[in-house]
Design an enzyme around this catalytic site. Structure first.
Site, mmCIF file in Angstrom:
data_model
loop_
_atom_site.group_PDB
_atom_site.id
_atom_site.type_symbol
_atom_site.label_atom_id
_atom_site.label_comp_id
_atom_site.label_asym_id
_atom_site.label_seq_id
_atom_site.Cartn_x
_atom_site.Cartn_y
_atom_site.Cartn_z
ATOM 1 C CE LYS A 120 -4.626 -0.872 1.831
ATOM 2 N NZ LYS A 120 -5.605 -0.374 2.813
ATOM 3 C CE LYS A 203 -7.678 -9.277 -2.324
ATOM 4 N NZ LYS A 203 -7.638 -8.868 -0.908
ATOM 5 C CE LYS A 206 -12.281 -1.971 -0.833
ATOM 6 N NZ LYS A 206 -12.750 -2.461 0.451
HETATM 7 P P1 AMP Z 1 -10.941 -5.772 1.856
HETATM 8 O O1 AMP Z 1 -12.094 -5.543 0.931
HETATM 9 O O2 AMP Z 1 -9.678 -6.061 1.120
HETATM 10 O O3 AMP Z 1 -10.827 -4.715 2.899
HETATM 11 O O4 AMP Z 1 -11.235 -7.136 2.646
HETATM 12 C C1 AMP Z 1 -12.272 -7.347 3.581
HETATM 13 C C2 AMP Z 1 -12.350 -8.826 3.936
HETATM 14 O O5 AMP Z 1 -12.724 -9.578 2.768
HETATM 15 C C3 AMP Z 1 -11.042 -9.441 4.427
HETATM 16 O O6 AMP Z 1 -11.319 -10.449 5.394
HETATM 17 C C4 AMP Z 1 -10.458 -10.043 3.178
HETATM 18 O O7 AMP Z 1 -9.563 -11.084 3.452
HETATM 19 C C5 AMP Z 1 -11.716 -10.535 2.462
HETATM 20 N N1 AMP Z 1 -11.504 -10.517 1.009
HETATM 21 C C6 AMP Z 1 -11.330 -9.417 0.226
HETATM 22 N N2 AMP Z 1 -11.163 -9.759 -1.065
HETATM 23 C C7 AMP Z 1 -11.222 -11.111 -1.112
HETATM 24 C C8 AMP Z 1 -11.099 -12.080 -2.158
HETATM 25 N N3 AMP Z 1 -10.912 -11.721 -3.427
HETATM 26 N N4 AMP Z 1 -11.212 -13.387 -1.823
HETATM 27 C C9 AMP Z 1 -11.436 -13.764 -0.542
HETATM 28 N N5 AMP Z 1 -11.548 -12.910 0.488
HETATM 29 C C10 AMP Z 1 -11.438 -11.598 0.216
#
Ligand code: AMP
Ligand code: TRP
Length: 341
Positions: A120, A203, A206
């Site tokens: 980041k 991955k 968003k």
């Molecule tokens: P974030 O949107 O990156 O802040 O992630 C929020 C939660 O969703 C965290 O527990 C991440 O590990 C999970 N997460 C986000 N993107 C993914 C993905 N592509 N696959 C699985 N888990 C995800």
């Protein structure tokens, strides 16, 4: 002076940043699992971590909307505010207080090793906020403030839960206590890493510039079906065994998504669909995704029309959270040697 090892009641804690936009990755990697954990006989506490979100700039109006939208996403995904404690972090000031103490426990070197910090902050780390650097210590406080033992997260958060354990170990060691438990990351299921629909090595996120790479929880049925139809695949038929998905990132991702949405293992799915072409499998996946996800987007839309309902759920959740957090913080302050009444 060493305290006798207390017995820690199993307790689940997890958090998500209200930084805008929920994807199928968030649903399968986090929200759905949070809802499933409610029925496993453990207390469940889920937090919208708004103080984490501001480690990078957030427009105030957008932050408010995103926090409510995330709360709507939790509830629409099956997190029941009666069964679970659901609230936003900044309403429970104890997080920040314990976070400060952990800033004084964690070492610079530990933080510098965090992959998410390196990703980041990148080359511009001199310009990153101090909060972004210290953020894993606040995350440790989120978890340990409730003496949580189980932390369901996606793969990418494993390192931060390990750091939480390091902080608990050092605190316990330095103060000669066994006050904090060593929480476990819970990373299981077919979809702990949902990948981009356009590139099976990245991955689903968003922040990907292409909206076709992800399914948003706010997408309607047509958008969901269209994105699955256009998802990248390879020309082979589906295998009958998991072994056959090894070098096929896109095929593996779609099968994982199917399995997770349908509460099956990858083996079970392949036993049914092995030998089918994507021309046959994709419509099956699209139907399943629409059936599972469109009630979620409908309920989210309904809740977003009733922000006062969301706010009162969060306030009530924060009151319940504080009841657990206050005695833990008070005892921590005593252990550290801070004088208070
Ligand atoms: P974030 O949107 O990156 O802040 O992630 C929020 C939660 O969703 C965290 O527990 C991440 O590990 C999970 N997460 C986000 N993107 C993914 C993905 N592509 N696959 C699985 N888990 C995800
Ligand atoms: N760091 C997590 C993320 O970016 C969010 C988070 C904050 C969290 N505090 C937590 C997750 C405590 C689990 C437990 O996704």
């Amino acid at each position: 002076m060493t305290e006798a090892a207390p017995q820690f009641t199993p307790r689940v804690f997890s958090g998500i940043q209200p930084s805008g936009g929920l994807t199928l990755g968030n649903y399968l990697g986090a929200l759905k699992r949070f809802a499933d954990a409610q029925d496993q006989g453990m207390e469940t506490i889920y937090c919208m971590v708004d103080m984490h979100a501001i480690t990078v700039w957030q427009d105030p109006d957008a932050l408010r909307r995103q926090t409510r939208e995330l709360a709507a996403g939790f509830i629409a995904s099956g997190v029941d505010p009666e069964k679970s404690i659901l609230y936003n972090q900044s309403q429970v000031g104890e997080h920040a207080q314990l976070g400060w103490i952990f800033n004084c426990v964690a070492r610079m070197g530990w933080m510098q090793r965090m992959t998410q910090w390196k990703d980041k902050a990148g080359k511009n780390s001199q310009n990153a906020s101090l909060g972004l650097f210290a953020y894993p210590a606040l995350m440790a406080a989120d978890i340990l403030l409730y003496h949580a033992t189980h932390v369901p997260v996606g793969e990418d958060q494993k390192q931060h839960v390990e750091l939480t354990r390091d902080i608990a170990i050092k605190f316990n060691h330095d103060y000669g206590t066994e006050f904090f438990p060593l929480p476990e990351p819970v990373i299981e299921g077919a979809a702990t890493r949902v990948m981009s629909l356009r590139d099976g090595t990245k991955k689903m996120s968003k922040s990907d510039p292409s909206d076709m790479s992800r399914i948003n929880l706010t997408d309607d049925a047509d958008a969901i079906a269209n994105k699955i139809r256009k998802a990248r695949t390879d020309p082979e038929a589906l295998p009958s065994e998991t072994e056959g998905l090894k070098e096929r990132a896109e095929a593996r991702n779609l099968v994982n998504i199917y399995a997770a949405l349908n509460d099956q293992t990858v083996e079970q799915v392949l036993a049914d669909v092995g030998g089918k072409q994507f021309s046959e499998f994709k419509p099956m996946l699209a139907d399943l995704a629409v059936a599972k996800l469109s009630p979620i987007s409908t309920e989210m839309a309904r809740l977003m029309e009733a922000p006062e309902e969301i706010d009162s759920i969060l306030t009530r959740g924060a009151d319940r959270a504080r009841e657990i957090a206050q005695p833990v913080l008070k005892r921590t302050l005593e252990i550290v040697g801070m004088v208070h009444g």
